[in-house]
Design a protein around this motif. Sequence first.
Motif, short mmCIF file in Angstrom:
data_model
loop_
_atom_site.label_atom_id
_atom_site.label_comp_id
_atom_site.label_asym_id
_atom_site.label_seq_id
_atom_site.Cartn_x
_atom_site.Cartn_y
_atom_site.Cartn_z
N GLY A 347 0.80 -1.21 0.00
CA GLY A 347 0.00 0.00 0.00
C GLY A 347 0.84 1.26 0.00
N PRO A 348 0.42 2.26 0.78
CA PRO A 348 -0.66 2.23 1.76
C PRO A 348 -2.05 2.24 1.13
CG PRO A 348 0.24 4.45 1.59
CD PRO A 348 1.11 3.56 0.74
N TYR A 349 -2.92 1.39 1.68
CA TYR A 349 -4.30 1.35 1.24
C TYR A 349 -5.07 2.42 2.02
CZ TYR A 349 -2.80 -3.13 -0.68
OH TYR A 349 -2.13 -4.11 -1.37
N LEU A 350 -5.21 3.56 1.41
CA LEU A 350 -5.65 4.76 2.13
C LEU A 350 -7.09 4.70 2.61
CD1 LEU A 350 -3.89 7.40 -0.16
CD2 LEU A 350 -3.07 6.41 1.98
N ASN A 351 -7.91 3.84 2.00
CA ASN A 351 -9.29 3.72 2.45
C ASN A 351 -9.40 2.89 3.73
OD1 ASN A 351 -12.10 4.31 1.95
ND2 ASN A 351 -12.38 2.14 1.48
N ASN A 352 -8.31 2.23 4.11
CA ASN A 352 -8.33 1.39 5.30
C ASN A 352 -7.50 1.98 6.44
OD1 ASN A 352 -9.93 -0.58 4.05
ND2 ASN A 352 -8.14 -1.48 3.07
N ILE A 353 -7.12 3.23 6.31
CA ILE A 353 -6.34 3.91 7.33
C ILE A 353 -7.15 5.09 7.85
CG2 ILE A 353 -4.19 5.15 7.82
CD1 ILE A 353 -2.89 3.53 5.57
N SER A 354 -7.40 5.12 9.14
CA SER A 354 -8.33 6.10 9.70
C SER A 354 -7.90 7.54 9.44
CB SER A 354 -8.49 5.87 11.21
OG SER A 354 -7.23 5.96 11.87
N SER A 355 -6.61 7.82 9.46
CA SER A 355 -6.14 9.19 9.30
C SER A 355 -6.30 9.72 7.88
CB SER A 355 -4.67 9.30 9.72
OG SER A 355 -3.85 8.50 8.89
N THR A 356 -6.50 8.84 6.91
CA THR A 356 -6.62 9.29 5.52
C THR A 356 -8.00 9.02 4.92
OG1 THR A 356 -5.69 7.17 4.76
CG2 THR A 356 -4.16 9.03 5.04
N LYS A 357 -8.74 8.08 5.49
CA LYS A 357 -10.01 7.65 4.89
C LYS A 357 -10.99 8.79 4.68
CE LYS A 357 -13.64 4.17 5.36
NZ LYS A 357 -14.11 2.99 6.13
N LYS A 358 -11.07 9.69 5.64
CA LYS A 358 -12.07 10.77 5.57
C LYS A 358 -11.68 11.89 4.60
CE LYS A 358 -11.58 11.52 9.97
NZ LYS A 358 -11.71 12.07 11.35
N TYR A 359 -10.43 11.86 4.09
CA TYR A 359 -9.96 12.94 3.23
C TYR A 359 -9.71 12.49 1.79
CZ TYR A 359 -9.21 15.07 7.79
OH TYR A 359 -9.39 15.56 9.06
N LEU A 360 -10.22 11.35 1.43
CA LEU A 360 -9.98 10.82 0.09
C LEU A 360 -10.63 11.69 -0.98
CD1 LEU A 360 -10.67 7.04 0.80
CD2 LEU A 360 -8.44 8.14 0.55
N PRO A 361 -10.00 11.81 -2.15
CA PRO A 361 -10.62 12.56 -3.24
C PRO A 361 -11.88 11.85 -3.73
CG PRO A 361 -8.65 11.42 -4.01
CD PRO A 361 -8.67 11.27 -2.52
N LYS A 362 -12.88 12.62 -4.11
CA LYS A 362 -14.14 12.04 -4.59
C LYS A 362 -13.98 11.41 -5.97
CE LYS A 362 -16.56 13.46 -1.05
NZ LYS A 362 -17.13 12.48 -0.08
N LEU A 363 -12.85 11.65 -6.61
CA LEU A 363 -12.63 11.15 -7.96
C LEU A 363 -12.27 9.67 -8.01
CD1 LEU A 363 -10.52 14.17 -9.29
CD2 LEU A 363 -12.81 13.53 -10.07
N VAL A 364 -11.95 9.07 -6.86
CA VAL A 364 -11.53 7.66 -6.86
C VAL A 364 -12.55 6.79 -6.13
CG1 VAL A 364 -9.10 8.31 -6.96
CG2 VAL A 364 -10.16 7.86 -4.73
N LYS A 365 -12.54 5.50 -6.49
CA LYS A 365 -13.42 4.53 -5.85
C LYS A 365 -12.59 3.35 -5.35
CE LYS A 365 -17.32 5.54 -8.94
NZ LYS A 365 -18.26 4.97 -9.96
N PRO A 366 -12.87 2.86 -4.14
CA PRO A 366 -12.13 1.69 -3.64
C PRO A 366 -12.35 0.48 -4.53
CG PRO A 366 -13.32 2.77 -1.86
CD PRO A 366 -13.82 3.38 -3.14
N LYS A 367 -11.29 -0.25 -4.80
CA LYS A 367 -11.42 -1.49 -5.56
C LYS A 367 -12.16 -2.51 -4.71
CE LYS A 367 -7.10 -2.35 -6.34
NZ LYS A 367 -5.91 -3.05 -6.90
N ALA A 368 -12.90 -3.39 -5.37
CA ALA A 368 -13.66 -4.41 -4.64
C ALA A 368 -12.74 -5.28 -3.80
CB ALA A 368 -14.44 -5.26 -5.63
N SER A 369 -11.54 -5.54 -4.30
CA SER A 369 -10.60 -6.41 -3.59
C SER A 369 -10.08 -5.79 -2.30
CB SER A 369 -9.42 -6.75 -4.49
OG SER A 369 -8.75 -5.58 -4.90
N MET A 370 -10.29 -4.47 -2.14
CA MET A 370 -9.79 -3.78 -0.96
C MET A 370 -10.75 -3.86 0.23
SD MET A 370 -6.79 -2.58 -1.48
CE MET A 370 -6.53 -4.14 -2.34
#
Length: 376
Positions: A347-370
């Motif tokens: 990674g870092p898999y940013l959707n699974n880390i509390s400090s970054t999850k809430k600030y993700l850009p709206k332009l991306v979508k988590p992969k199903a495998s994540m």
Amino acid sequence: MLELRKSKTLSYLLLSATLFSSVAFAKESVEKTSHNLTADQVYQGIKTNLETNLYALPPRVQGHYAIRQFRMTGEAKYANGSLIDLLTIAERQAYYSCNLDKPGFIKSESKIEADKLGSGPRAIARKEAIAPYPNFMLYSDVLLRYASRVDEFGFTGPCHDLMIKTLKNANLEPALTDKKMIKAWAAQLINYVYWAKQVGVGDYYEAYKKAFINTYPDSNDAKLKKSQYKNKVYGMTHFIFSASEYYQHPVDPKEYQWILEYFENNIDRILTDTTEDIITEVGISFLITGNGDNPVVAKVKKHVIAAYDPKLMMIPSPHGKAELSSGEHRNVLAMMLLDWPETLHKGPYLNNISSTKKYLPKLVKPKASMNDAKSH
């Protein structure tokens, strides 16, 4: 152990206050300073210098450092620097990928990317090499670069399907296997090969490997000038680094024994005729394939430690320049070599880390495998 590391880091931070303002961004050549520092002291000096000045560096450089430090340490604080990288590339992918079906867009943007190569001798060689492949720079150094990075963070980016369709319809093999192209930038091409496979738009590995070996047969080494020898060795290190998805996991040495044996047999010339960046990558190639006890590693570490300048708190360029924005790559590699971890971190898999999850850009979508990936 953690307290000891904190204590060492604090001492270097205090020392840095008196040094950085005058040397951290110096562009002039400097006289090399000899020293008797240990590997850990060199590591701590470089780390303190980079992290003290990190926010003064371009976002791309901040991201490059943070991603590698996360993969070395697994520390969540480096995910924040990686988020800066994602925010930047997601916006860029939106621009490039979402306009691919616009008439004339690919042609015009490809020309812009080619013009960015510059006007030096290496740039001229690269422009001549890509002349038969006018759209290659957009496909490879833009679309593949951004798509693979977004993928490494656990996402798909904007207009993903259109981008994938465009890349699948573009046959990159002629460009990737062209001898002129390989002689112009071997390491970058193997990156593109792996990125294409990573995002599912083509498997060019065997074709590229064959073309690379045909371009640089070992029997011709004596005829290679330093610039071409550096290009060959640099390309070889990136076969291994690409296979590790850039330091996310160890690599089985079997597929790359031809490279490791070459490095072992030619380490003396490598130390003489290449640069600190390349030399360090040769050492890391053994570490990431589980060959840390190979004598090559000790030789490389000795060379890299000697190249460190304690006054600058970094390894300067081959021309003696001390500039962090351009020297971060060389210096973070040295950190990795001198403090290689027992475990690498994906990674870092940013959707699974509390400090970054809430600030993700709206332009991306988590992969199903994540969805099932563990939080760090």
